[in-house]
Design an enzyme around this catalytic site. Sequence first.
Site, PDB file in Angstrom:
ATOM      1  N   ASP A 197      -5.532   3.901   1.306  1.00 38.85           N
ATOM      2  CA  ASP A 197      -6.327   2.805   1.859  1.00 38.85           C
ATOM      3  C   ASP A 197      -7.781   3.238   1.851  1.00 38.85           C
ATOM      4  OD1 ASP A 197      -5.280   0.142   3.382  1.00 38.85           O
ATOM      5  OD2 ASP A 197      -7.294   0.698   4.042  1.00 38.85           O
ATOM      6  N   ALA A 206      -2.423   0.418   4.357  1.00 39.31           N
ATOM      7  CA  ALA A 206      -2.438   0.246   5.817  1.00 39.31           C
ATOM      8  C   ALA A 206      -2.003  -1.181   6.189  1.00 39.31           C
ATOM      9  CB  ALA A 206      -3.829   0.512   6.362  1.00 39.31           C
ATOM     10  N   ASP A 262      -0.825  -4.668  -2.707  1.00 40.57           N
ATOM     11  CA  ASP A 262      -0.729  -5.684  -1.656  1.00 40.57           C
ATOM     12  C   ASP A 262      -2.173  -5.897  -1.191  1.00 40.57           C
ATOM     13  OD1 ASP A 262       0.733  -7.411   0.055  1.00 40.57           O
ATOM     14  OD2 ASP A 262       0.397  -6.003   1.695  1.00 40.57           O
ATOM     15  N   LYS A 316       4.898  -1.711   4.291  1.00 40.50           N
ATOM     16  CA  LYS A 316       5.496  -1.667   2.951  1.00 40.50           C
ATOM     17  C   LYS A 316       5.643  -0.211   2.492  1.00 40.50           C
ATOM     18  CE  LYS A 316       3.815  -6.267   1.892  1.00 40.50           C
ATOM     19  NZ  LYS A 316       2.896  -6.436   3.028  1.00 40.50           N
ATOM     20  N   CYS A 330      -1.045 -12.357   1.050  1.00 36.39           N
ATOM     21  CA  CYS A 330      -0.529 -13.263   2.073  1.00 36.39           C
ATOM     22  C   CYS A 330      -1.459 -14.460   2.200  1.00 36.39           C
ATOM     23  CB  CYS A 330      -0.349 -12.553   3.413  1.00 36.39           C
ATOM     24  SG  CYS A 330      -1.865 -11.854   4.085  1.00 36.39           S
TER      25      CYS A 330
END
Lengths: 321, 296
Positions: free
Chosen positions: B128, B106, B171, B110, B224
């Site tokens: 997710d 989510a 991610d 991507k 990130c």
Amino acid sequence: MPFYADPNEVEKLLREFGVEEIPGELLFRHDAFWLTTAQGLPKGVKIHAVGIRLVRVQKLGLKPTSFGLMFLGPRIQRRRVELTREELRELLLGHPLRKPGLPQGFVALSLEGEVVGCGEVRGELLRCQIPRARRQELLIVLAQESSVLQGSGKMPKKEENVETPEDVLKGAILLEERGKAFYEHAALSAQNPGVKEIFSILAREEERHKEYLAKAFAEFVRTGKVSLSGQPVDVTSAVITPEVKKEIEAAGFEAAAIYAGMALEEKAVAFYAEKAKTAPRELAQFYQSLARWEQSHLDLLASLNEELRQRIWHERGFWPF
Amino acid sequence: MERYREIIPEWEAFWEAILRPLPTVIRTNTLRIDPSDLRRRLERKGFDLRPLSWDETCFEIRGEIPAGNTLEHWLGYYYIQEATQLLPVKALGPKPGERVLDLCAAPGGKTTQIAQYMEDSGLLVANDDSAKRIQALLANVYRLGVRCVVVTECPGQEFPGEAEFDRVLVDAPCSAEGVARRFPHLRKGAPPGVIQRLATLQKKLLVRALELVRPGGIVVYSTCTLAPEENEGVVQSVLERGLAELLPWEPPVPHARGLVRFGEAEYGPEMQKTVRIYPHHFDSEGGFIAVLRRPQ
């Protein structure tokens, strides 16, 4: 399971729309047929979706989904109703359209050649079947695009090319017109009375800006000067009450419209501030006052937006801590 | 963020970039429209589009209205995706017909990018652990019209199966320091306790991903955040256990290499195969990418 929960029935339904070949496999699960190209399914895990939900199996029969019709868009040759932007806006607001001569039942709603979702015809009335959240998003799109496509429908003039004071004033008037068009659309579409009032006030403000600029423009043409007298007074500072803040639905049309309004106001502030940099002194003061004026609108919308942003951040669990 | 002064090259330029507004980048949904057609349509609506030099399907976009408020966006013809966020899928390199897992998927940027690489064929599992965030994921999958995707709900570290996939993207949820340009409250950096807690989860996610990928398959680990404990520290934990080997990856944008050490932690020269992106490198957000292979 009803007899029509059958892939053959789905194929039959889609043939009525002119779709002769289904681009993928049909998979039945969760009271719906899904269109998928997925090779196999993972085991031992909760599955929410397999590709695109194409057709719902309802008590009264099969119903194509809006996302499904959107995906099939270029293949849909029949039961396709082309709408103007104004007609689509009315449908999205929940108002049925009188359209004699359409086939009864579900149809594909189309705007400028693009299928945007499902509609339903009963008698002479056409109704929108696009889900509520998507309808709200599309209302914002129509309102926003109307502010740049207003009038000629051509590309908007680029302020960067504006050079003379006369052209700056013309550009400024155009900006105010776009702002007014946007806020009027937003006021019409907002459900919350408090927010509807804010957008109405902002639309009236933009209209007053435009009138003020038009006067200034006439004066400039006549005398070669721009007067600072008779500037309108900002009236927006007192309109956000705690009640209004509480009532705004974070995921709703209002939230998106506030964000979109901010972008418009930011553009206006930047436009006037930029022009003030290079203009002669008197004109520069005029532009600066206009920038401050638009800034007050931006501040108003930004405070609402910040309120919503914090709420969304926490409520939806995007915050990782 | 002060603790990163020693590791971030050109510290002043870094902060200058953090304080600048972030350019808006869009990725064409090539499953639905050709980039040149999209560009023409948006230019007609007054937008200025500049293709990214390293990906012609993506554009930096400027306009009078937000890029998310166009008919083309609503129709799913493009996705607004920050430039650094485009890189993990490039590193993953999914191919048509493969079996791919996006473990923490989510809101779906991507996932939908992977589907484009796969030409909407094979199997793409987008997972997710949050039912709320899955709503955003579903909205994007439907809007962009991806058919090869199966959306699942499961804590990533507990995703069932063994050697099921050709490629897995992790991610990972992180302290998000790299997105401080968009969210000013992140500029002071994350508290150490939060970083520690996230690193524990990230290690579990990466271990599970390496169990889910087939021997010889590829796992990309990305975040990130700038925190080495959530980046090099996590990668080091699986290397030490012999669960993976690091592969070198050369991104198409200016970047820094992973840290060999940070404070008292020694990550070793091998970690230079990983990639760090800082906001001043190409006017983007920050991030970290590591490409790993499960041993045969």
